[in-house]
Design an enzyme around this catalytic site. Structure first.
Site, PDB file in Angstrom:
ATOM      1  N   GLY A 171       0.838  -1.192   0.000  1.00 30.13           N
ATOM      2  CA  GLY A 171       0.000   0.000   0.000  1.00 30.13           C
ATOM      3  C   GLY A 171       0.873   1.242   0.000  1.00 30.13           C
ATOM      4  O   GLY A 171       2.089   1.153  -0.136  1.00 30.13           O
ATOM      5  N   HIS A 198       7.241  -2.870   1.896  1.00 34.88           N
ATOM      6  CA  HIS A 198       7.434  -1.865   0.853  1.00 34.88           C
ATOM      7  C   HIS A 198       7.926  -0.603   1.576  1.00 34.88           C
ATOM      8  O   HIS A 198       7.309  -0.182   2.567  1.00 34.88           O
ATOM      9  CB  HIS A 198       6.113  -1.520   0.174  1.00 34.88           C
ATOM     10  CG  HIS A 198       5.582  -2.553  -0.766  1.00 34.88           C
ATOM     11  ND1 HIS A 198       5.330  -3.838  -0.393  1.00 34.88           N
ATOM     12  CD2 HIS A 198       5.241  -2.465  -2.084  1.00 34.88           C
ATOM     13  CE1 HIS A 198       4.847  -4.502  -1.446  1.00 34.88           C
ATOM     14  NE2 HIS A 198       4.790  -3.701  -2.483  1.00 34.88           N
ATOM     15  N   GLU A 201       9.472   3.657  -1.785  1.00 31.46           N
ATOM     16  CA  GLU A 201       8.858   3.627  -3.117  1.00 31.46           C
ATOM     17  C   GLU A 201       8.278   5.010  -3.421  1.00 31.46           C
ATOM     18  O   GLU A 201       8.311   5.473  -4.551  1.00 31.46           O
ATOM     19  CB  GLU A 201       7.728   2.572  -3.141  1.00 31.46           C
ATOM     20  CG  GLU A 201       6.965   2.486  -4.448  1.00 31.46           C
ATOM     21  CD  GLU A 201       5.758   1.531  -4.384  1.00 31.46           C
ATOM     22  OE1 GLU A 201       5.342   1.174  -3.264  1.00 31.46           O
ATOM     23  OE2 GLU A 201       5.255   1.164  -5.458  1.00 31.46           O
ATOM     24  N   ASP A 280       6.613  -6.497  -9.798  1.00 34.78           N
ATOM     25  CA  ASP A 280       5.599  -5.879  -8.943  1.00 34.78           C
ATOM     26  C   ASP A 280       4.181  -6.237  -9.427  1.00 34.78           C
ATOM     27  O   ASP A 280       3.501  -7.028  -8.793  1.00 34.78           O
ATOM     28  CB  ASP A 280       5.786  -4.353  -8.902  1.00 34.78           C
ATOM     29  CG  ASP A 280       5.245  -3.717  -7.639  1.00 34.78           C
ATOM     30  OD1 ASP A 280       4.783  -4.457  -6.767  1.00 34.78           O
ATOM     31  OD2 ASP A 280       5.310  -2.478  -7.519  1.00 34.78           O
ATOM     32  N   ASP A 281       3.771  -5.632 -10.539  1.00 33.58           N
ATOM     33  CA  ASP A 281       2.401  -5.829 -11.038  1.00 33.58           C
ATOM     34  C   ASP A 281       2.438  -5.949 -12.564  1.00 33.58           C
ATOM     35  O   ASP A 281       2.091  -4.991 -13.277  1.00 33.58           O
ATOM     36  CB  ASP A 281       1.543  -4.626 -10.629  1.00 33.58           C
ATOM     37  CG  ASP A 281       1.564  -4.415  -9.129  1.00 33.58           C
ATOM     38  OD1 ASP A 281       0.894  -5.170  -8.415  1.00 33.58           O
ATOM     39  OD2 ASP A 281       2.295  -3.518  -8.667  1.00 33.58           O
TER      40      ASP A 281
HETATM   41 ZN   LIG Z   1       4.658  -4.123  -4.594  1.00 31.60          ZN
END
Ligand SMILES: [Zn+2]
Length: 347
Positions: A171, A198, A201, A280-281
């Site tokens: 998040g 995380h 970032e 990651d995504d």
């Molecule tokens: Zn991530």
């Protein structure tokens, strides 16, 4: 090395991935199928394309939660893992630690045990049919407060699943700083779970330092703001704290870097940090693990020897048993040598 040669090499060698969110590997087909099942109509092209347009991390996280809301039947989870199995195979990932974020599913009333039961069956299927190992890191989430994160941890501890190896904190770090979750991480560590977070970032280096010192994070997700802080860099290098670097993700969310060619992964690696490469995504950022390695080879001028180190790092930084890591490294070395023996002009 040309792109097709590089891709051929990457396809032929086994790799690990340590930072990938399981929902973010889903295919467009799955989104369409799940949406239709849930709402009894096709998703409009406008809504579909809006899921992949965002200006920053908050916009991306909104899309992530929106897609989770399309999953209204707990059995739909198996579609996610079918896509996941294809993703692992397409990228020749033999070992993967993936984040599973239960919060929004729990809020729909889904039962945690039932979810993990279904997910476990998918993991076993992937192991049996694809010979690829998947382990879960439960994202307790920093977006819904301490009570929610502690509740998620308690569910994990009660579940005692052999496939859950740790917890993570995902998040927006700007909206849920590490210090709010100290008690959750302390309890997780005491109970033998691995912990990652995380950090760095979106926020500055103090966020990374807090993840290490206050949460005891064993690996840092992103951490790209670290290189602005010499004392922190010294700590990261000396303690060999692995960094889960996701280059394209950072460019997409435009928080600390907007140009892949200027991504701090180059500096982190050159200063001696243990760097791992991740997506990651992948569905959201339209990048695969192999493409991510190509990006840093081609755009950031990593040499083949560096790529080899990065792949080895992804195995050695994993939470697999030492004897498994040894076997992965040995298989990797054999594949690497074999490929270059078959392509002598490309060494
Ligand atoms: Zn991530």
């Amino acid at each position: 090395m040309k792109k097709d040669e590089f891709f051929n090499l990457m396809h032929s060698i086994p790799k690990a991935e340590l930072h990938v969110h399981e929902e973010a590997v889903l295919s467009l087909n799955t989104i369409k199928k799940v949406y239709e099942r849930s709402f009894g109509k096709s998703i409009s092209s406008g809504e579909l394309s809006s899921l992949f347009k965002y200006k920053d991390l908050s916009g991306f996280l909104d899309s992530f939660i929106k897609i989770q809301s399309y999953f209204t039947d707990i059995n739909d989870l198996k579609f996610l893992f079918e896509d996941f199995a294809d993703y692992l195979e397409d990228n020749n990932i033999v070992y993967c630690e993936t984040f599973f974020s239960p919060t929004s599913h729990l809020k729909k009333g889904w039962d945690f045990s039932q979810m993990i039961g279904l997910v476990s069956k998918s993991i076993e299927k992937i192991q049996k049919e694809r010979k690829r190992t998947v382990r879960l890191i439960i994202d307790v989430s920093r977006s819904f407060g301490l009570e929610n994160a502690m509740h998620n941890l308690d569910l994990v501890l009660k579940e005692k699943s052999p496939y859950i190896i740790g917890i993570g904190l995902g998040g927006n770090e700007a909206k849920g700083p590490a210090q709010e979750f100290i008690s959750v991480f302390e309890k997780a560590r005491k109970n033998g779970l691995h912990v990652v977070a995380h950090a760095g970032e979106v926020c500055g280096s103090s966020s990374v330092d807090d993840a290490i010192e206050k949460l005891g994070a064993e690996r840092i997700g992103h951490g790209i703001s670290s290189c602005k802080d010499d004392a922190l860099m010294k700590k990261i290098v000396e303690r060999r704290i692995p960094m889960e670097i996701c280059p394209t993700s950072n460019v997409f969310t435009r928080q600390l870097v907007t140009d892949l060619r200027k991504h701090p992964v180059r500096e982190l690696y050159d200063r001696g940090a243990v760097v791992t490469i991740n997506t990651d995504d992948p569905a959201f950022f339209k990048v695969s693990l192999i493409e991510e390695y190509w990006n840093i080879y081609y755009k950031l001028r990593f040499k083949l020897d560096d790529i080899k180190v990065l792949i080895e790092n992804s195995f050695t930084s994993s939470f697999a048993e030492q004897k498994e890591i040894k076997k992965y490294l040995s298989d990797f070395e054999i594949s690497w040598q074999k490929w270059f023996a078959e392509h002598p002009s490309l060494t």
